[in-house]
Structures are given as structure tokens and as C-alpha cells.
Design a protein around this motif. Structure first.
Motif, mmCIF file in Angstrom:
data_model
loop_
_atom_site.group_PDB
_atom_site.id
_atom_site.type_symbol
_atom_site.label_atom_id
_atom_site.label_comp_id
_atom_site.label_asym_id
_atom_site.label_seq_id
_atom_site.Cartn_x
_atom_site.Cartn_y
_atom_site.Cartn_z
ATOM 1 N N ASP A 16 35.211 -81.442 -83.027
ATOM 2 C CA ASP A 16 35.074 -80.760 -81.750
ATOM 3 C C ASP A 16 35.685 -79.366 -81.874
ATOM 4 N N ASN A 17 35.395 -78.513 -80.886
ATOM 5 C CA ASN A 17 35.963 -77.162 -80.877
ATOM 6 C C ASN A 17 37.457 -77.202 -80.587
ATOM 7 N N LEU A 18 38.166 -76.205 -81.079
ATOM 8 C CA LEU A 18 39.590 -76.082 -80.775
ATOM 9 C C LEU A 18 39.787 -75.651 -79.329
ATOM 10 N N VAL A 19 38.994 -74.678 -78.862
ATOM 11 C CA VAL A 19 39.038 -74.214 -77.473
ATOM 12 C C VAL A 19 37.618 -73.944 -77.008
ATOM 13 N N ASP A 20 37.265 -74.449 -75.845
ATOM 14 C CA ASP A 20 36.008 -74.072 -75.194
ATOM 15 C C ASP A 20 36.121 -74.339 -73.705
ATOM 16 N N TYR A 21 35.126 -73.880 -72.951
ATOM 17 C CA TYR A 21 35.131 -73.997 -71.494
ATOM 18 C C TYR A 21 33.773 -74.495 -71.027
ATOM 19 N N GLU A 22 33.788 -75.431 -70.085
ATOM 20 C CA GLU A 22 32.533 -75.983 -69.575
ATOM 21 C C GLU A 22 31.903 -75.120 -68.500
ATOM 22 N N ASP A 23 32.736 -74.414 -67.710
ATOM 23 C CA ASP A 23 32.237 -73.799 -66.491
ATOM 24 C C ASP A 23 32.557 -72.309 -66.401
ATOM 25 N N GLU A 24 31.637 -71.559 -65.811
ATOM 26 C CA GLU A 24 31.918 -70.194 -65.387
ATOM 27 C C GLU A 24 32.795 -70.254 -64.141
ATOM 28 N N THR A 25 33.432 -69.133 -63.792
ATOM 29 C CA THR A 25 34.274 -69.121 -62.598
ATOM 30 C C THR A 25 33.876 -67.990 -61.666
ATOM 31 N N PHE A 26 34.050 -68.239 -60.377
ATOM 32 C CA PHE A 26 33.924 -67.233 -59.332
ATOM 33 C C PHE A 26 35.275 -67.152 -58.626
ATOM 34 N N THR A 27 35.863 -65.955 -58.586
ATOM 35 C CA THR A 27 37.148 -65.738 -57.940
ATOM 36 C C THR A 27 36.936 -64.827 -56.736
ATOM 37 N N TYR A 28 37.402 -65.269 -55.565
ATOM 38 C CA TYR A 28 37.169 -64.553 -54.313
ATOM 39 C C TYR A 28 38.488 -64.037 -53.748
ATOM 40 N N THR A 29 38.445 -62.824 -53.209
ATOM 41 C CA THR A 29 39.613 -62.237 -52.536
ATOM 42 C C THR A 29 39.163 -61.591 -51.228
ATOM 43 N N LEU A 30 39.961 -61.766 -50.172
ATOM 44 C CA LEU A 30 39.678 -61.132 -48.894
ATOM 45 C C LEU A 30 41.014 -60.727 -48.271
ATOM 46 N N GLY A 31 41.070 -59.486 -47.749
ATOM 47 C CA GLY A 31 42.335 -59.026 -47.205
ATOM 48 C C GLY A 31 42.175 -58.004 -46.103
ATOM 49 N N LEU A 32 43.307 -57.653 -45.481
ATOM 50 C CA LEU A 32 43.339 -56.698 -44.379
ATOM 51 C C LEU A 32 44.536 -55.775 -44.574
ATOM 52 N N GLY A 33 44.300 -54.468 -44.472
ATOM 53 C CA GLY A 33 45.372 -53.487 -44.601
ATOM 54 C C GLY A 33 45.542 -52.700 -43.309
ATOM 55 N N TYR A 34 46.785 -52.229 -43.080
ATOM 56 C CA TYR A 34 47.074 -51.488 -41.854
ATOM 57 C C TYR A 34 48.054 -50.363 -42.162
ATOM 58 N N GLN A 35 47.792 -49.166 -41.554
ATOM 59 C CA GLN A 35 48.674 -48.023 -41.700
ATOM 60 C C GLN A 35 49.686 -48.024 -40.553
ATOM 61 N N PHE A 36 50.946 -48.307 -40.879
ATOM 62 C CA PHE A 36 51.986 -48.390 -39.872
ATOM 63 C C PHE A 36 52.523 -47.018 -39.477
ATOM 64 N N SER A 37 52.521 -46.072 -40.423
ATOM 65 C CA SER A 37 52.994 -44.718 -40.139
ATOM 66 C C SER A 37 52.341 -43.779 -41.137
ATOM 67 N N GLU A 38 52.641 -42.491 -41.041
ATOM 68 C CA GLU A 38 52.097 -41.531 -41.985
ATOM 69 C C GLU A 38 52.561 -41.814 -43.410
ATOM 70 N N GLU A 39 53.733 -42.444 -43.530
ATOM 71 C CA GLU A 39 54.298 -42.683 -44.861
ATOM 72 C C GLU A 39 54.057 -44.100 -45.374
ATOM 73 N N PHE A 40 53.931 -45.093 -44.491
ATOM 74 C CA PHE A 40 53.923 -46.488 -44.947
ATOM 75 C C PHE A 40 52.676 -47.230 -44.494
ATOM 76 N N SER A 41 52.099 -47.990 -45.449
ATOM 77 C CA SER A 41 50.975 -48.881 -45.164
ATOM 78 C C SER A 41 51.244 -50.243 -45.797
ATOM 79 N N GLY A 42 50.697 -51.293 -45.193
ATOM 80 C CA GLY A 42 50.872 -52.644 -45.716
ATOM 81 C C GLY A 42 49.561 -53.401 -45.705
ATOM 82 N N ALA A 43 49.520 -54.509 -46.451
ATOM 83 C CA ALA A 43 48.295 -55.304 -46.527
ATOM 84 C C ALA A 43 48.639 -56.744 -46.861
ATOM 85 N N VAL A 44 47.733 -57.638 -46.489
ATOM 86 C CA VAL A 44 47.844 -59.050 -46.826
ATOM 87 C C VAL A 44 46.492 -59.524 -47.338
#
Length: 375
Positions: free
Chosen positions: A273-301
Motif C-alpha cells: 500500500d502507499n505510505l501516504v495518500d488521501y481519499e477525498d478532496e476538501t472544501f474549506t468555507y469561511t464567512l465573517g463580518l468586519g466593523y470600523q470602530f474608529s478612524e484608527e481601529f477596526s475589528g472582525a469576527v
């Protein structure tokens, strides 16, 4: 102001794609191309994973080591239509080590003089430098293209297979990147689609193992050439303003992991058998929201998700899917945006090819980034 908000969004997903697909680390992003003017960017991530399980009732303890994910990028605008970027990252990697009493770390063949000892372990180091050009057309559309130079090396030990060890010298090979993008700056809208080609490495490699009785005890060493491909992938990134000072962003990353197969001749001959192999492809999803709190500072989740495929996995990568939660912030000081982020990842349960069971695992990631405008 908008720069700081975008930096905060980027860092909320962490400075790493740790455990996406098991080996995916940087995500191979090209967002540096969309910075205004000419900039230099430094990024450093640190990942503290905790992945454990058991085999035949023997606990593994934490088999994953902490690691850093460095990144460096430079972007230059040649004109209003042509941009150039040079990116250094570590797109893939592995660092896993089992204890000496784990069943797969025990060599059933008495080692010969000079024979191999050690534990079930794997390391893979992959460094890449990517040169990109972006050409802007009318209507907000642009085309992206470039070349990637990638240097890789690997070492794997599997004591249960007669003290087997595989060692591959560092090898540099090349691939390419192509993509398209659309922007509407007045509402901070952007969609980009990039394709990363597979890269084929032909390693000068050494395999060694202990010769089993009834033949005389000896350490067998075989020098050969072993071919391994790092996988092709596609990144879809998007963002848009949804309210004053508020940005919605996300991404989908597809990686063709079945392209990555490590099948050294001697190992395949012994095990079948193979030393390393993979059966499946992957889909990675990301979703987020950012907000500007002031002229100097912004945050996001942001939240991230990769589906559990339900397939059995290698003992050298005993994870399957994940979900994550990240937060990030950016503070602007004159020409610099200083960003930080933290990310918690709930690592998916996995069953290995030898019947090992891994569950209740997680990882913490922290990242730091500074982007400096050169004008």
C-alpha cells in the motif's frame, strides 16, 4: 480607514489554515495584490494543536507539535493598470510524532547493528516564493498570473514496518497561478478566483529497514527517486460593504488532495500500500463580518468550516474536518497597519487505517501582521 478594516478581516481567520485538509497551512492567498499603492507585509502565525487518540487501548497522547507559519510579501504598482507582488509562504507542512510505547512505534524485527530505532513520525517542510502580475481592465475587471517556486523535503518513520524510514532530500520545482478578479471600490466589493497548479517534486530519496529472519540480520538501505505532487487548488474570495463601516467577507477553498500520493518502492513492496495518500478532496468555507470602530481601529469576527468526509485517514494525519471561530483587530499608525488575531479550531474526529480512534481534538492559533505603505 478601509485598509485597516480589510486587515482586521484577514487576521480574524488566523495567520494560518491549520488543519484545513490536514496539511494546508497558508491558504495560498493573493490579497496583497489588492492593497493600494506599494506596500510590504510581514506576517507570523503560531499554532498550538492538541490531537490525541488510541490504538488497541494504548493512548497516543498529543501527537502534533506546535509550529510557526511565517509570511512575507511585497507589492508594487508599476502603473494604474499593472501591479506586481512577490510572496513568501509555507503552503503545506506536517510535524507529527507518536510516543515510544504506541503500537505503531514498536519495531517487530530485532534491529541489526546500526538499525533504525525511533517512533512513528512524519515531518514535511514546504517553502514557496510566488511572483504575480495583475493587469486591470476597464469595468473593474482584472487578470492575475504568475509563477511559484516551491522547495520541499520530508522524513517519515514507521517502526512497525521493520523499522522503516523514508528520507527525501530538499527539492525545488515550479508551478503557476492564474486568476481573475472584479472590484467596485465605492462599496468595497471584490470577488477574486485563483487557481494554483499542482507541483511535481522528484525527490532523491533513501529508504531503510531491518531485514527480517530467517535471513541474517541486516540494515537494508535503498537509494532511489520518489515522485510526489502537492495538490492543485482553487480559491474563491469575496467581500462587500453591507452597511456604513461594515464589511461582509468570505472564501471557499478547494484542494485536490487525492493528487498527493507518497508511494516509495520498497515500502509498497513490503506493505502492499502507499505510505501516504488521501481519499477525498476538501472544501474549506469561511464567512465573517468586519466593523470600523474608529478612524484608527477596526475589528472582525469569522467562522470556518470543513466537512468531515467520513473516510478513514492516515495515522500520519489523524484529523477529518473542522470548524473554527476567529477574531482580529487592526490599529492604524500613519503608514502602518498593525494587526493581531486569534483563532480556535475544533478538529474533527477521525478513524485511521489501522483502527486508531482520534476524538476531542482542537487547536489554538494566533497571528500578527504589519503592513507598511511605501507610497
Amino acid at each position: 480607514m478601509r485598509k485597516a478594516l480589510l486587515q482586521a478581516c484577514a487576521l480574524s481567520v488566523g495567520a494560518t489554515g491549520a488543519y484545513a485538509g490536514g496539511l494546508d497551512r497558508s491558504g495560498q492567498g493573493v490579497n496583497i495584490l489588492f492593497e493600494e499603492g506599494s506596500v510590504v507585509q510581514l506576517r507570523l502565525g503560531y499554532v498550538n494543536p492538541d490531537v490525541s487518540g488510541e490504538q488497541n487501548g494504548v493512548p497516543s497522547g498529543n501527537v502534533t507539535n506546535d509550529f510557526f507559519t511565517p509570511g512575507l510579501a511585497y507589492k508594487h504598482s508599476f502603473s494604474e493598470r499593472v501591479d506586481f507582488a512577490l510572496i513568501y509562504d509555507q503552503p503545506f507542512g506536517a510535524d507529527i510524532e507518536y510516543p515510544t510505547d504506541y503500537p505503531l512505534s514498536i519495531n517487530p524485527v530485532p534491529p541489526a547493528i546500526g538499525g533504525r530505532t525511533g517512533v512513528l513520525a512524519a515531518t514535511a517542510d514546504v517553502d514557496a516564493i510566488t511572483a504575480l502580475l495583475r493587469y486591470k481592465f476597464d469595468g473593474g475587471f482584472s487578470a492575475i498570473g504568475g509563477i511559484r517556486a516551491q522547495r520541499a523535503s520530508a522524513n517519515v518513520t514507521v517502526p512497525i514496518v521493520a523499522g522503516y524510514e523514508f528520507d527525501a532530500d530538499a527539492e525545488t520545482d515550479f508551478g503557476y497561478v492564474v486568476g481573475v478578479a472584479w472590484e467596485r471600490p465605492e462599496i468595497a466589493a471584490r470577488v477574486s478566483l485563483t487557481y494554483n497548479s499542482k507541483i511535481t517534486h522528484k525527490f532523491s530519496s533513501t529508504e531503510s529497514f531491518n531485514q527480517a529472519p530467517p535471513v541474517p540480520a541486516a540494515l537494508v538501505t535503498i537509494d532511489d527517486e520518489t515522485e510526489v505532487e502537492t495538490p492543485q487548488s482553487v480559491n474563491l474570495d469575496f467581500q462587500t460593504g453591507v452597511a456604513p463601516k461594515t464589511l461582509l467577507f468570505g472564501s471557499i477553498r478547494w484542494v485536490d488532495w487525492p493528487q498527493t500520493v507518497l508511494a516509495p518502492d520498497a515500502y509498497v513492496g513490503i506493505v502492499g500500500d502507499n505510505l501516504v495518500d488521501y481519499e477525498d478532496e476538501t472544501f474549506t468555507y469561511t464567512l465573517g463580518l468586519g466593523y470600523q470602530f474608529s478612524e484608527e481601529f477596526s475589528g472582525a469576527v469569522s467562522v470556518g468550516y470543513e466537512r468531515d468526509t467520513g473516510s478513514i485517514v492516515s495515522n500520519l494525519g489523524p484529523t477529518n474536518g473542522f470548524w473554527s471561530l476567529g477574531v482580529g483587530g487592526t490599529y492604524s499608525i500613519e503608514n502602518a497597519q498593525i494587526s493581531g488575531g486569534v483563532r480556535y479550531t475544533d478538529v474533527g474526529d477521525a478513524t485511521t487505517t489501522t483502527g486508531g480512534e482520534f476524538s476531542g481534538n482542537s487547536a489554538w492559533s494566533v497571528g500578527f501582521q504589519i503592513t507598511y505603505s511605501l507610497g
